[in-house]
Scaffold this active site. Structure first.
Site, PDB file in Angstrom:
ATOM      1  N   CYS A 182       2.895   8.470   6.592  1.00 44.18           N
ATOM      2  CA  CYS A 182       2.414   9.407   5.571  1.00 44.18           C
ATOM      3  C   CYS A 182       2.184  10.805   6.172  1.00 44.18           C
ATOM      4  CB  CYS A 182       1.162   8.867   4.898  1.00 44.18           C
ATOM      5  SG  CYS A 182      -0.093   8.245   6.036  1.00 44.18           S
TER       6      CYS A 182
HETATM    7  N1  LIG Z   1      -1.667   3.271   3.148  1.00 46.87           N
HETATM    8  C1  LIG Z   1      -0.823   4.282   3.351  1.00 46.87           C
HETATM    9  O1  LIG Z   1      -1.052   5.408   2.856  1.00 46.87           O
HETATM   10  C2  LIG Z   1       0.424   4.081   4.164  1.00 46.87           C
HETATM   11  C3  LIG Z   1       1.365   5.135   4.217  1.00 46.87           C
HETATM   12  C4  LIG Z   1       2.531   4.946   4.982  1.00 46.87           C
HETATM   13  C5  LIG Z   1       2.739   3.763   5.654  1.00 46.87           C
HETATM   14  N2  LIG Z   1       1.802   2.775   5.595  1.00 46.87           N
HETATM   15  C6  LIG Z   1       2.096   1.529   6.340  1.00 46.87           C
HETATM   16  O2  LIG Z   1       2.477   0.547   5.388  1.00 46.87           O
HETATM   17  C7  LIG Z   1       2.035  -0.739   5.828  1.00 46.87           C
HETATM   18  C8  LIG Z   1       1.166  -1.357   4.736  1.00 46.87           C
HETATM   19  O3  LIG Z   1       0.057  -0.489   4.528  1.00 46.87           O
HETATM   20  P1  LIG Z   1      -1.061  -0.758   3.419  1.00 46.87           P
HETATM   21  O4  LIG Z   1      -1.898   0.484   3.392  1.00 46.87           O
HETATM   22  O5  LIG Z   1      -0.448  -1.241   2.157  1.00 46.87           O
HETATM   23  O6  LIG Z   1      -1.890  -1.945   4.131  1.00 46.87           O
HETATM   24  P2  LIG Z   1      -2.937  -2.952   3.470  1.00 46.87           P
HETATM   25  O7  LIG Z   1      -3.488  -2.355   2.219  1.00 46.87           O
HETATM   26  O8  LIG Z   1      -3.878  -3.323   4.544  1.00 46.87           O
HETATM   27  O9  LIG Z   1      -2.034  -4.230   3.068  1.00 46.87           O
HETATM   28  C9  LIG Z   1      -1.435  -5.066   4.038  1.00 46.87           C
HETATM   29  C10 LIG Z   1      -0.708  -6.197   3.351  1.00 46.87           C
HETATM   30  O10 LIG Z   1      -0.133  -7.029   4.356  1.00 46.87           O
HETATM   31  C11 LIG Z   1      -0.612  -8.377   4.205  1.00 46.87           C
HETATM   32  N3  LIG Z   1      -0.778  -8.956   5.524  1.00 46.87           N
HETATM   33  C12 LIG Z   1      -1.671  -8.595   6.494  1.00 46.87           C
HETATM   34  N4  LIG Z   1      -1.519  -9.352   7.599  1.00 46.87           N
HETATM   35  C13 LIG Z   1      -0.526 -10.230   7.322  1.00 46.87           C
HETATM   36  C14 LIG Z   1       0.076 -11.296   8.043  1.00 46.87           C
HETATM   37  N5  LIG Z   1      -0.323 -11.605   9.283  1.00 46.87           N
HETATM   38  N6  LIG Z   1       1.077 -11.995   7.464  1.00 46.87           N
HETATM   39  C15 LIG Z   1       1.471 -11.699   6.219  1.00 46.87           C
HETATM   40  N7  LIG Z   1       0.941 -10.712   5.450  1.00 46.87           N
HETATM   41  C16 LIG Z   1      -0.056  -9.990   6.002  1.00 46.87           C
HETATM   42  C17 LIG Z   1      -1.940  -8.232   3.477  1.00 46.87           C
HETATM   43  O11 LIG Z   1      -2.246  -9.449   2.813  1.00 46.87           O
HETATM   44  P3  LIG Z   1      -3.767  -9.797   2.432  1.00 46.87           P
HETATM   45  O12 LIG Z   1      -4.176  -8.841   1.361  1.00 46.87           O
HETATM   46  O13 LIG Z   1      -3.698 -11.201   1.928  1.00 46.87           O
HETATM   47  O14 LIG Z   1      -4.559  -9.640   3.700  1.00 46.87           O
HETATM   48  C18 LIG Z   1      -1.606  -7.095   2.497  1.00 46.87           C
HETATM   49  O15 LIG Z   1      -0.866  -7.594   1.414  1.00 46.87           O
HETATM   50  C19 LIG Z   1       1.267  -0.509   7.141  1.00 46.87           C
HETATM   51  O16 LIG Z   1       2.110  -0.761   8.232  1.00 46.87           O
HETATM   52  C20 LIG Z   1       0.896   0.953   7.073  1.00 46.87           C
HETATM   53  O17 LIG Z   1       0.731   1.552   8.344  1.00 46.87           O
HETATM   54  C21 LIG Z   1       0.668   2.901   4.847  1.00 46.87           C
END
Ligand SMILES: NC(=O)c1ccc[n+]([C@@H]2O[C@H](COP(=O)([O-])OP(=O)(O)OC[C@H]3O[C@@H](n4cnc5c(N)ncnc54)[C@H](OP(=O)(O)O)[C@@H]3O)[C@@H](O)[C@H]2O)c1
Length: 341
Positions: free
Chosen positions: A151
């Site tokens: 981001c």
């Molecule tokens: N947030 C942002 O603004 C943003 C921007 C760019 C990139 N990203 C990247 O995009 C990715 C996702 O970000 P997010 O913000 O959506 O994260 P998040 O809200 O923490 O969601 C993570 C997801 O992954 C699942 N998960 C976690 N550990 C897992 C495992 N061991 N096996 C299978 N599933 C698992 C979680 O399931 P549960 O809910 O069941 O735990 C949840 O569905 C990250 O790598 C982040 O760095 C995020």
């Protein structure tokens, strides 16, 4: 029509991908996964989805997903978790769009230094295309493996890319002062992100050590054809979503604003999600949030030798899920803006 799996569907970015694809005429969501204790309907997690999508969110089991005849997998998973699944879906010939950082940095040493872990799938790095459509559209059209940008890097790179590509920047350090809402850190519970800590507060964090700095450096150096030095300082602000970045760039000669604006407009002429603001106007979070746009406004220092560029994105859309769908559109031959306007 393409059949889609979203892994990490209960996270912030997974949820945004679901919402975008529900209005996308060429996408059929077949599988949703999370790390749940037991399978549950996605509408139980996000009541807004009730009546719109009836899928049960299940455990991430590759063979099970493959049986659903999917064409493309969005990996909205934490870094390190993503790398293993990306490699397995790629081996099975599936298109993969990875939202994590696992395949963005081409230098493994940089990855291991900033993410504090071994990269155990480095052989796949050469296959991944950095999914910033404004820079790599042609490569995205030809690939089946996209490393979706971070981001902060999206907002920072787009803010200064024209100055480097068109050789308007001097060789001084480029400074990025960036401010993000709390959803940038994901949906997991973290003390520093609870309301009582964030509300009416403002703080810098990971100063000099943030993992997005090498990603910005990598891409700006590629654009300039030489190593670019940057300083990047992120701040947490008490809003849910949105990133505002102010970039300070020394110019290689005195410039006027109209010529800089022409340079930006020409560089982004085929970029449907970059909006260059007219002279005297700068983007604000309110203008951009909930859209897939990157708004960019430019000002000049009084000596006219430095550009001060302000960019704004929604971290969950242009900074993550919107950009991921934009990449899907380009890679699948759909109109780039499909489902995103
Ligand atoms: N947030 C942002 O603004 C943003 C921007 C760019 C990139 N990203 C990247 O995009 C990715 C996702 O970000 P997010 O913000 O959506 O994260 P998040 O809200 O923490 O969601 C993570 C997801 O992954 C699942 N998960 C976690 N550990 C897992 C495992 N061991 N096996 C299978 N599933 C698992 C979680 O399931 P549960 O809910 O069941 O735990 C949840 O569905 C990250 O790598 C982040 O760095 C995020």
């Amino acid at each position: 029509m393409i059949n889609i799996a979203i892994c990490g569907a209960t996270g912030y970015t997974g949820y945004e991908i679901i919402k975008i694809l529900l209005r996308h005429p060429k996408a059929d969501i077949r599988v949703l996964t999370a790390k749940l204790d037991k399978p549950a309907k996605i509408s139980e997690e996000f009541p807004e989805l009730k009546g719109k999508i009836d899928l049960v969110c299940e455990e991430l089991v590759v063979n099970h997903i493959l049986k659903k005849k999917i064409d493309l997998v969005f990996l909205a998973l934490p870094h390190r978790i993503s790398m293993e699944y990306a490699s397995r879906f790629i081996n099975k010939g599936k298109m993969v769009i990875d939202l994590s950082a696992d395949f963005r940095l081409k230098d493994v040493k940089e990855y291991e230094r900033y993410y504090g872990q071994k990269h155990i799938y480095k052989d796949y790095l050469a296959q991944s295309v950095y999914g910033l459509p404004e820079l790599y559209k042609d490569s995205i059209k030809r690939t089946r493996f996209i490393a979706n940008p971070g981001c902060y890097p999206t907002g920072s790179i787009l803010a200064v890319a024209p100055l480097l590509a068109k050789k308007r920047a001097a060789k001084d350090t480029i400074i990025f002062d960036a401010k993000s809402g709390t959803t940038g850190a994901g949906r997991k519970a973290v003390l520093g992100l609870i309301f009582g800590e964030v509300a009416e507060n403002l703080k810098a964090y990971k100063v000099g050590t943030h993992q997005h700095a090498p990603e910005i450096t990598q891409e700006l150096s590629n654009l300039a054809g030489k190593k670019i030095d940057i300083l990047f300082t992120p701040h947490l602000v008490p809003i849910r979503r949105g990133i505002l970045t102010t970039a300070y760039v020394s110019l290689n000669k005195k410039s006027d604003l109209s010529s800089l604006l022409r340079c930006y407009k020409s560089f982004y002429q085929n970029a449907p999600f970059v909006k260059i603001y007219d002279e005297g106007l700068l983007p604000q979070v309110h203008d951009i949030v909930n859209t897939n746009y990157c708004g960019i406004g430019i000002a000049l220092s009084s000596d006219k030798k430095k550009a001060i560029v302000v960019s704004v994105i929604d971290n969950l859309l242009k900074g993550a899920s919107g950009q991921a769908v934009q990449n899907m559109n380009i890679a699948c031959g759909f109109p780039e803006t499909m489902g995103l306007e």
